[in-house]
Design a protein around this motif. Structure first.
Motif, short mmCIF file in Angstrom:
data_model
loop_
_atom_site.label_atom_id
_atom_site.label_comp_id
_atom_site.label_asym_id
_atom_site.label_seq_id
_atom_site.Cartn_x
_atom_site.Cartn_y
_atom_site.Cartn_z
N ASP A 1 0.82 -1.22 0.00
CA ASP A 1 0.00 0.00 0.00
C ASP A 1 0.85 1.27 0.00
N ALA A 2 2.09 1.16 0.49
CA ALA A 2 2.99 2.32 0.49
C ALA A 2 3.84 2.39 -0.78
N ASN A 3 3.47 1.55 -1.78
CA ASN A 3 4.20 1.49 -3.05
C ASN A 3 5.66 1.12 -2.86
N GLU A 4 5.90 0.26 -1.87
CA GLU A 4 7.22 -0.31 -1.65
C GLU A 4 7.22 -1.75 -2.14
N ILE A 5 8.34 -2.21 -2.67
CA ILE A 5 8.43 -3.55 -3.23
C ILE A 5 8.53 -4.59 -2.12
N GLU A 6 7.64 -5.56 -2.16
CA GLU A 6 7.69 -6.71 -1.25
C GLU A 6 8.21 -7.92 -2.00
N THR A 7 9.05 -8.69 -1.33
CA THR A 7 9.56 -9.93 -1.90
C THR A 7 8.76 -11.09 -1.34
N ILE A 8 8.15 -11.88 -2.23
CA ILE A 8 7.34 -13.02 -1.82
C ILE A 8 8.10 -14.30 -2.18
N GLU A 9 8.33 -15.14 -1.19
CA GLU A 9 9.02 -16.41 -1.42
C GLU A 9 8.09 -17.57 -1.08
N ASN A 10 7.88 -18.45 -2.05
CA ASN A 10 7.13 -19.68 -1.80
C ASN A 10 8.11 -20.77 -1.40
N LEU A 11 7.91 -21.34 -0.22
CA LEU A 11 8.82 -22.34 0.30
C LEU A 11 8.25 -23.74 0.14
N SER A 12 9.14 -24.71 0.02
CA SER A 12 8.73 -26.10 -0.11
C SER A 12 8.22 -26.63 1.23
N LEU A 13 7.71 -27.84 1.21
CA LEU A 13 7.33 -28.50 2.45
C LEU A 13 8.54 -28.60 3.38
N GLY A 14 8.31 -28.33 4.65
CA GLY A 14 9.34 -28.59 5.63
C GLY A 14 9.34 -30.07 5.97
N ILE A 15 9.96 -30.42 7.07
CA ILE A 15 9.97 -31.83 7.48
C ILE A 15 8.52 -32.27 7.71
N THR A 16 8.10 -33.29 6.98
CA THR A 16 6.69 -33.67 6.96
C THR A 16 6.53 -35.16 7.22
N PRO A 17 6.02 -35.54 8.38
CA PRO A 17 5.83 -36.96 8.68
C PRO A 17 4.49 -37.46 8.14
N GLN A 18 4.41 -38.74 7.90
CA GLN A 18 3.17 -39.38 7.47
C GLN A 18 3.15 -40.80 8.02
N ILE A 19 1.99 -41.22 8.53
CA ILE A 19 1.80 -42.58 9.05
C ILE A 19 0.51 -43.13 8.46
N SER A 20 0.51 -44.39 8.06
CA SER A 20 -0.69 -44.98 7.47
C SER A 20 -0.90 -46.40 7.99
N PHE A 21 -2.14 -46.81 7.97
CA PHE A 21 -2.50 -48.20 8.28
C PHE A 21 -3.54 -48.64 7.26
N ARG A 22 -3.39 -49.86 6.74
CA ARG A 22 -4.34 -50.37 5.75
C ARG A 22 -4.55 -51.86 5.96
N ALA A 23 -5.81 -52.27 5.81
CA ALA A 23 -6.17 -53.68 5.92
C ALA A 23 -6.79 -54.13 4.60
N PHE A 24 -6.38 -55.30 4.11
CA PHE A 24 -6.89 -55.88 2.87
C PHE A 24 -7.69 -57.14 3.21
N PHE A 25 -8.85 -57.29 2.59
CA PHE A 25 -9.68 -58.47 2.86
C PHE A 25 -10.22 -59.06 1.56
#
Length: 849
Positions: free
Chosen positions: A825-849
């Motif tokens: 809004d003040a007509n100053e340049i902002e730098t926008i950085e898109n960052l990747s996923l940080g440390i991301t855990p995942q746990i799953s459970f699956r049953a087959f019948f």
């Protein structure tokens, strides 16, 4: 309007307000050429008149400003200089049109035989025709500066200016030069992990039932798995933005049970929207596509669900930190069965570490995370997704099989915000859905003749609303795609060595883009429909000794946009493989392809800044049909559990726009048209034992744009990742599977603002950022390490189970996926950085019948 004219106009407007007593323009006598468009705008201001014209007709014309103060004399001088016709409609309004000519010609081969059916196209105009039986053609009312493109199968395209073909007797003769091509060969292997195979035509087949493990993956997510292959990556770590050999995601043809899909991801691209356990096989084609496939100038990703009846019930159910799902097949009779699957997120019930990482990644550049204020803000978001599928299998008899398929995909976000200081509330909603149904009938008429009929309907919607309680402003946006298609295929086997396939495909695609803003008032509703008729034919040949395999075909598309154009596009395809030695094979693939749908990228934080891409149709004016040419040649070695593959490729894609490529500088909204060229190398070495698989992949890409109307005109592609490396291992011991991997790639290009006070242009309103040369800078290199673990065990004799755990980005590496700039809004340049996923855990459970 040209940039030079805008600067002149801004200067003139400033003088007007300062002086406040008169309105005039002083023009010095000059002998230099100036753009006609700029001079017409000057005349409009000087004489208080208005010109009506087509910008593209006049944009290349330059004139010397006439030395006269009389309007009539000036206009006559301009007509003489530029070969335009200026007609006065009334006291104030004038029209400016191009002088047109009539052209004719005769297209011949080197034996001077007329070529019947040669395609004659006027570039940049909606005019096309074909030659008659003697090779002649005749076209009226085209511009003298127009360029004609002449194409004929088996001959090199020929370009000629219209003013060289003015109608005379006899018409000008045009000789076409033949194309000479040398074709080569292909191969079939298990590699990387179980369930992944390289087929004879160089496509990759994924069998989900036999899938092993990959680093970071504990479930066979289809669109994540294919990114382990050379030449296939996502520049922003999503499954909804997969880049195959430097192409954008909308250049991939994604099919589910023969139905074209316009949405492929959940959680705004972080998770595949297709249930991997009901999917039987996935085929990935990067080049040498069968003529049966249209669309997808970069790749084809074809998913097929289980297609055979079972006399017993089977299924599976599972849960992870993001969602829970179930699938199964129920036998109804010995001829009828029903398959189903359903999945829903658990994110609106419980917050898990995985959800928090995904949420931060998906919404980091949206208004949900953009709170640059000292006020107290109360936020509440409700986000969830679900998908479900159904398939009815009916074996009419031993020769005929009928299948009905259905899939529904949905992402929903409700966001509410209350400013406790001002009592202002904001409510935003976003819904993204894909609903598709299809039917397939396969008939085996005899031992040699087979037919297939495939019919489908698909509907994609992207809807968003934004309302502010203490203001009259409301924003509503809609993007809808409706497609109906039917395809007929026939296959005739002459012998065990030769097969002939033919077919016809019809599709009708309608796309709507709607925007409504109440303050300031703005409303836009654009609709378009494209119909495509396609005929295709191809031969499959295998030599008696099985050393040579070849597939060659052609696809002819008649494309009609009911509002703007009709066009014929011919697409030859070839795929060959030859065994040089016992363990050495070489391959060659080549193809021409086209597509009529693209996604434009809206980077103004529409759709809450999350889903910025909207589907649009080609109109051959602002956005032409996208067309590609690709060729690749490879060699592979497989012996003693060692596989080595090397493939070089070249790809050329034209008919792209800055709107479809995701520019984030001064070019992002201009809609300039251009092309890109990619040449590269893909290398894979995979060493396998009974329990261990180690592999190393390397991809080199040189990916460059060419936009003639930009300066500079040639620069790196937004997706130009020069070097990509993967080093990974999987280990299996009894019921335990372990995967570890390291991914590296060089940084993507981006554009920096100019240095110092020159960074912001204050001579315009609103102010804009002045950028350096497009894509002249590079982000830091990307590095990520992933691990995964699976353990199989039995609960009962009939019920098996799997538990899995994985960690993405084990070392929590801060990877910058994208950098861009904006004015606050003040007509100053902002730098926008898109960052990747940080440390991301995942746990799953699956049953087959």
């Amino acid at each position: 309007m040209l940039k030079t004219h805008r600067e002149f106009f801004n200067l003139f407007l400033s003088l007007f307000f300062i002086l406040g007593t008169f309105f005039c323009v002083a023009q010095e006598k000059q002998d230099t050429y100036i753009p006609l468009l700029s001079y017409l705008s000057e005349l409009e201001s000087r004489f208080t008149i208005k010109f009506s014209y087509v910008d593209k007709d006049l944009e290349a014309i330059r004139v010397i400003a006439p030395n006269s103060k009389d309007l009539t004399a000036i206009l006559k001088d301009l007509e003489v200089q530029s070969q335009v016709i200026i007609q006065q409609l009334n006291e104030r309004y004038f029209t400016v049109t191009m002088t047109t000519i009539t052209v004719c010609g005769t297209v011949l081969n080197y034996l001077e035989n007329g070529l019947e059916g040669a395609d004659i196209t006027i570039l940049e105009e909606n005019i096309a025709t074909i030659t008659t039986s003697d090779g002649s053609f005749f076209i009226e009312n085209i511009g003298p500066k127009a360029i004609l493109k002449i194409k004929y199968l088996g001959f090199k395209p020929y370009f000629i200016a219209a003013d060289q073909l003015t109608s005379t007797s006899p018409c000008k003769k045009i000789w076409l030069s033949p194309i000479y091509q040398e074709l080569d060969e292909v191969i079939v292997y298990d590699f990387l992990t179980t369930g992944l195979k390289k087929q004879q035509d160089e496509s990759i087949l994924l069998r989900t039932a036999n899938f092993g493990i990959l680093p970071g993956l504990i479930e066979p997510d289809v669109l994540q798995t294919i990114q382990a292959l050379p030449g296939i990556k996502s520049i922003d770590e999503t499954v909804s933005d997969i880049n195959v050999r430097g192409g954008t995601n909308d250049q991939n043809l994604i099919l589910w049970d023969g139905i074209k899909m316009y949405q492929s991801g959940h959680f705004f691209g972080l998770i595949s929207a297709f249930n991997p356990y009901l999917t039987d096989k996935v085929t990935i084609i990067k080049n040498g596509t069968s003529a049966a496939y249209g669309d997808g100038v970069s790749s084809v990703i074809q998913m097929v669900s289980k297609n055979t009846l079972s006399d017993t019930l089977f299924g599976s159910a599972g849960m992870n930190f993001i969602s829970a799902d179930v699938f199964g097949q129920i036998p109804i009779t010995n001829k009828v069965g029903f398959q189903f699957s359903g999945r829903r997120s658990i994110t609106d019930f419980v917050n898990t570490p995985t959800y928090e990482r995904f949420f931060d990644r998906a919404f980091q550049d949206s208004e949900l995370m953009d709170q640059n204020t000292n006020d107290v803000i109360d936020q509440k978001e409700d986000f969830y997704f679900y998908d479900f599928t159904g398939k009815l299998l009916y074996d009419i008899n031993e020769q005929q099989k009928l299948r009905f398929s259905f899939i529904s995909i949905n992402n929903v976000l409700d966001y509410q915000e209350e400013n406790s200081t001002t009592s202002e509330t904001t409510k935003s909603t976003l819904e993204q859905t894909n609903l598709s149904i299809g039917a397939n009938l396969e008939s085996q008429w005899n031992a040699d003749f087979l037919t297939r009929v495939n019919i489908y309907y698909t509907r994609y919607n992207l809807d968003s609303d934004n309302k502010v309680s203490n203001s009259v402003q409301e924003l509503s946006q809609r993007n809808q795609v409706l497609e109906t298609a039917v395809q007929l295929n026939s296959s005739y086997t002459f012998s065990s060595l030769l097969n002939w396939e033919n077919g016809y495909q019809f599709s009708e695609v309608g796309i709507t883009n709607f925007t409504n803003v109440t303050q300031p008032p703005f409303r836009s509703n654009t609709k378009g429909v494209i119909r495509t008729h396609a005929l295709f034919s191809e031969l499959n040949y295998s030599s008696y000794n099985k050393k040579l395999w070849m597939r060659a075909g052609i696809r002819a598309n008649y494309i009609e946009n009911i509002d703007t154009f009709r066009k014929v596009v011919i697409e030859p395809r070839v795929n060959m493989a030859y065994t040089l030695l016992e363990a050495v094979k070489v391959s060659f693939q080549g193809e021409f392809k086209s597509q009529t749908t693209n996604q434009v990228t809206d980077l103004k934080q529409n759709f809450l800044g999350i889903e910025k891409r909207r589907w649009v149709l080609a109109d051959e004016n602002t956005l032409p049909i996208t067309q590609s040419k690709q060729a690749s040649i490879g060699i592979s070695y497989d012996k003693n559990k060692l596989y080595v593959g090397l493939e070089g490729f070249y790809k050329f894609v034209k008919g792209i726009s800055t709107l479809t490529q995701g520019f984030q500088n001064e070019d992002q909204f201009n809609g300039e048209l251009g092309q890109y060229t990619v040449n590269g190398l893909e290398f894979l070495i995979n060493q396998k034992t009974r329990t261990l698989s180690n592999w190393f992949t390397y991809t080199y890409n040189n990916n460059r744009y060419r936009f003639n109307s930009l300066t500079p005109s040639n620069f790196p592609n937004n997706l130009d990742i020069t070097h990509t490396l993967t080093l990974a291992s999987t280990y299996t011991y009894q019921n335990l599977k372990l995967g570890v991997g390291l991914n590296y790639r060089s940084g993507r290009p981006y554009t920096k603002p100019q240095e110092g006070s020159a960074a912001v242009n204050t001579n315009t309103f609103p102010f804009v950022i002045n950028y350096q040369n497009t894509n002249s800078s590079r982000l830091p290199d990307y590095l990520r390490a992933d691990v995964s673990l699976l353990y199989d065990f039995k609960i009962t004799k009939r019920i098996k189970a799997t538990m899995g755990a994985s960690v993405l980005n084990v070392f929590d590496q801060k990877n910058i996926l994208n950098t861009y700039y904006r004015l606050n809004d003040a007509n100053e340049i902002e730098t926008i950085e898109n960052l990747s996923l940080g440390i991301t855990p995942q746990i799953s459970f699956r049953a087959f019948f």
